[in-house]
Design a protein around this motif. Structure first.
Motif, mmCIF file in Angstrom:
data_model
loop_
_atom_site.group_PDB
_atom_site.id
_atom_site.type_symbol
_atom_site.label_atom_id
_atom_site.label_comp_id
_atom_site.label_asym_id
_atom_site.label_seq_id
_atom_site.Cartn_x
_atom_site.Cartn_y
_atom_site.Cartn_z
ATOM 1 N N VAL A 167 11.798 -3.967 8.185
ATOM 2 C CA VAL A 167 11.200 -4.685 9.322
ATOM 3 C C VAL A 167 9.957 -5.474 8.896
ATOM 4 O O VAL A 167 9.868 -6.685 9.133
ATOM 5 C CB VAL A 167 10.814 -3.703 10.460
ATOM 6 C CG1 VAL A 167 10.148 -4.446 11.606
ATOM 7 C CG2 VAL A 167 12.031 -2.947 10.967
ATOM 8 N N ARG B 83 10.263 0.861 7.670
ATOM 9 C CA ARG B 83 9.308 -0.220 7.403
ATOM 10 C C ARG B 83 9.894 -1.277 6.472
ATOM 11 O O ARG B 83 9.695 -2.471 6.668
ATOM 12 C CB ARG B 83 8.023 0.356 6.793
ATOM 13 C CG ARG B 83 7.123 -0.702 6.190
ATOM 14 C CD ARG B 83 5.852 -0.134 5.622
ATOM 15 N NE ARG B 83 5.996 0.990 4.733
ATOM 16 C CZ ARG B 83 6.242 0.881 3.424
ATOM 17 N NH1 ARG B 83 6.393 -0.290 2.864
ATOM 18 N NH2 ARG B 83 6.336 1.960 2.680
ATOM 19 N N THR C 204 -1.179 -6.945 16.082
ATOM 20 C CA THR C 204 -0.547 -5.622 16.190
ATOM 21 C C THR C 204 0.189 -5.247 14.904
ATOM 22 O O THR C 204 0.384 -6.092 14.033
ATOM 23 C CB THR C 204 0.401 -5.579 17.407
ATOM 24 O OG1 THR C 204 0.771 -4.208 17.642
ATOM 25 C CG2 THR C 204 1.681 -6.379 17.167
ATOM 26 N N TYR D 91 -0.761 2.557 11.214
ATOM 27 C CA TYR D 91 -0.709 1.215 11.801
ATOM 28 C C TYR D 91 -1.680 1.132 12.973
ATOM 29 O O TYR D 91 -2.079 2.158 13.522
ATOM 30 C CB TYR D 91 0.721 0.916 12.279
ATOM 31 C CG TYR D 91 1.742 1.235 11.214
ATOM 32 C CD1 TYR D 91 1.759 0.526 10.020
ATOM 33 C CD2 TYR D 91 2.656 2.282 11.372
ATOM 34 C CE1 TYR D 91 2.666 0.835 9.020
ATOM 35 C CE2 TYR D 91 3.567 2.592 10.385
ATOM 36 C CZ TYR D 91 3.569 1.873 9.205
ATOM 37 O OH TYR D 91 4.456 2.187 8.223
ATOM 38 N N SER E 271 8.866 -12.018 14.428
ATOM 39 C CA SER E 271 9.796 -12.883 13.685
ATOM 40 C C SER E 271 9.411 -14.349 13.892
ATOM 41 O O SER E 271 9.422 -15.144 12.955
ATOM 42 C CB SER E 271 11.226 -12.670 14.178
ATOM 43 O OG SER E 271 11.597 -11.333 13.989
ATOM 44 N N TRP F 105 -1.506 -10.710 11.151
ATOM 45 C CA TRP F 105 -0.582 -11.812 11.452
ATOM 46 C C TRP F 105 0.131 -11.562 12.777
ATOM 47 O O TRP F 105 -0.027 -12.328 13.705
ATOM 48 C CB TRP F 105 0.472 -11.953 10.345
ATOM 49 C CG TRP F 105 -0.054 -12.405 9.013
ATOM 50 C CD1 TRP F 105 -1.344 -12.391 8.575
ATOM 51 C CD2 TRP F 105 0.727 -12.935 7.935
ATOM 52 N NE1 TRP F 105 -1.420 -12.870 7.290
ATOM 53 C CE2 TRP F 105 -0.160 -13.210 6.879
ATOM 54 C CE3 TRP F 105 2.086 -13.180 7.763
ATOM 55 C CZ2 TRP F 105 0.276 -13.733 5.663
ATOM 56 C CZ3 TRP F 105 2.526 -13.705 6.566
ATOM 57 C CH2 TRP F 105 1.619 -13.991 5.525
ATOM 58 N N SER F 106 0.934 -10.470 12.827
ATOM 59 C CA SER F 106 1.800 -10.251 13.996
ATOM 60 C C SER F 106 0.981 -9.995 15.260
ATOM 61 O O SER F 106 -0.126 -9.452 15.199
ATOM 62 C CB SER F 106 2.703 -9.040 13.760
ATOM 63 O OG SER F 106 3.431 -9.206 12.585
ATOM 64 N N MET G 51 7.065 -7.595 7.063
ATOM 65 C CA MET G 51 7.143 -8.838 6.281
ATOM 66 C C MET G 51 8.463 -9.585 6.523
ATOM 67 O O MET G 51 9.013 -10.215 5.622
ATOM 68 C CB MET G 51 6.989 -8.561 4.774
ATOM 69 C CG MET G 51 5.609 -8.107 4.361
ATOM 70 S SD MET G 51 4.294 -9.268 4.807
ATOM 71 C CE MET G 51 4.617 -10.656 3.736
#
Ligand SMILES: Cc1cc2nc3c(=O)[nH]c(=O)nc-3n(C[C@H](O)[C@H](O)[C@H](O)COP(=O)(O)OP(=O)(O)OC[C@H]3O[C@@H](n4cnc5c(N)ncnc54)[C@H](O)[C@@H]3O)c2cc1C
Length: 395
Positions: free
Chosen positions: A372, A369, A161, A215, A138, A131-132, A374
């Motif tokens: 931040v 985590r 990322t 990650y 955000s 997604w990001s 989700m």
């Protein structure tokens, strides 16, 4: 609200705890939470092993419809999460079983359900979340990865990322831009399922501050995704994305993990002597432990209330935000307290001097985590302000 459990619930809850207690004994040294699942081959194999143990008991599909293997209730699923949290046992794919499967059940075609749910249930497929992007976190709706329809495929180009575990998982759910000219940016997005072995995907390590590999950055260069892997409809992916984010549930697993940590810390304080007195006789330490215990109890009550509301399909959209803030920030306080309590022993994770196999030091590094990923806690507070308190929406 009545928390009294039926005899069957007590029995089943006990069974979850019994199995997880046995699985905990097989845990690789230093295994701590979600990151350890992705951080080493040993951790990943342990995750898959636990997953198969759960799958053969039908516990990955507890509250699914019967036709897809369901045979329990939402509350059964809550008890299962408690047991896994308390024993810090992996084996449930948070992206596949916890979030994607309920989304597929609510929003996908029968074809997608038939093709993907059995693999998720049996842990034959494992999942990540693309997604990001470097310029969309955000404000996810501003994402730029392009998907252009060519015949029976979408051709994807772009960069994702922070993609947790994507160096290990076999599939990922991605949000991509299919209409760059849509009037509003969230209207041109599509949600699709992507085989991570598709040519054109490059996964690069994003090293965490403890030097671990959990990650990634994921680069997509002319990646061809079958058009029938879209969940929902083209350009209507935003609603699917929001639905999936809402399936993050009540965080009871994280809360039970803290319950175990408090028990460990109380034991440590009672058994450790400083200047010939038990640490537990120190007033500041006692006060801090008592404060954490109060906050944990409040968090647990909120989590149960939310689970009960979910069970009755009465959950308010900001409930999940509230419990995410409370449990995430409490976890940070527990991690800080534990590392302060251990002093230098809290900073020697890789040595024989480490307390609790270095668990708390690792946990200290990773608790960020929770506040931040989700959606940051600032964003969760915005959601509560708009949806819960009807305050004006800020631009
Ligand atoms: C450990 C970790 C794992 C992750 N795993 C994944 C994953 O598997 N897949 C995936 O797709 N993404 C993942 N993410 C990405 C995560 O969802 C984003 O980091 C998060 O949404 C924040 O986006 P950002 O990092 O771009 O920060 P930004 O959006 O740039 O925010 C920076 C700061 O500004 C604040 N801010 C931004 N907008 C507002 C506002 N409107 N009001 C108030 N404050 C605001 C934020 O709260 C934050 O403090 C992960 C992130 C982390 C840290």
């Amino acid at each position: 609200m009545d928390f009294k459990l039926t005899d069957e619930q007590v029995k089943l809850r006990q069974e979850f705890f019994d199995v997880c207690r046995e699985l905990e004994k097989l845990k690789p040294a230093g295994f701590t939470g979600l990151e350890s699942t992705f951080g080493s081959d040993e951790g990943w194999q342990y995750h898959l092993y636990c997953g198969k143990e759960f799958a053969k008991r039908g516990w990955t599909t507890l509250d699914w419809p019967a036709e897809y293997g369901g045979h329990g209730t939402m509350m059964d699923r809550v008890f299962f999460a408690e047991a896994r949290g308390y024993h810090d046992v992996p084996g449930v794919d948070i992206f596949g079983v916890e979030m994607l499967a309920p989304t597929i059940l609510h929003a996908a075609s029968d074809d997608i359900k038939k093709r993907f749910l059995p693999g998720i249930a049996k842990m034959e497929t494992t999942w990540g979340q693309l997604w990001s992007e470097p310029n969309a976190g955000s404000d996810l709706a501003s994402l730029a990865t392009a998907a252009v329809r060519k015949g029976e495929y979408y051709v994807l180009n772009g960069q994702k990322t922070w993609s947790t575990g994507c160096h290990r998982v076999s599939w990922a759910c991605a949000v991509v831009r299919t209409n760059p000219n849509a009037e509003k940016k969230h209207q041109g997005l599509t949600f699709l399922l992507l085989d991570m072995k598709t040519p054109g995907i490059t996964v690069k390590l994003l090293k965490y501050m403890d030097r671990g590999h959990y990650y990634n950055e994921v680069f997509l260069d002319d990646v061809h995704v079958p058009a029938n892997n879209v969940v929902g409809k083209e350009n209507q992916g935003w609603a699917v994305t929001q639905m999936l984010a809402g399936f993050e549930r009540s965080n009871l697993g994280a809360i039970m993990c803290m319950q175990r940590q408090i028990e460990d810390l109380v034991k440590f304080c009672n058994e450790t002597r400083l200047s010939d007195k038990p640490v537990s006789s120190d007033r500041v330490t006692r006060n801090r432990l008592a404060q954490i215990a109060c906050e944990l109890e409040a968090a647990r009550c909120l989590a149960y209330r939310i689970a009960d509301a979910q069970n009755k399909k009465e959950m308010a959209p900001f409930d999940a935000s509230a419990v995410k803030i409370i449990s995430g920030e409490l976890q940070a306080r527990v991690a800080h307290f534990a590392t302060e309590l251990f002093g230098p022993y809290g900073q020697v994770r890789l040595s024989r001097w480490a307390k609790y196999d270095g668990f708390y030091e690792t946990w200290y590094h990773h608790q960020f985590r929770l506040n931040v990923a989700m959606g940051t806690n600032e964003i969760q507070r915005n959601i509560i302000a708009w949806n819960g308190l009807n305050l004006p929406r800020m631009k």
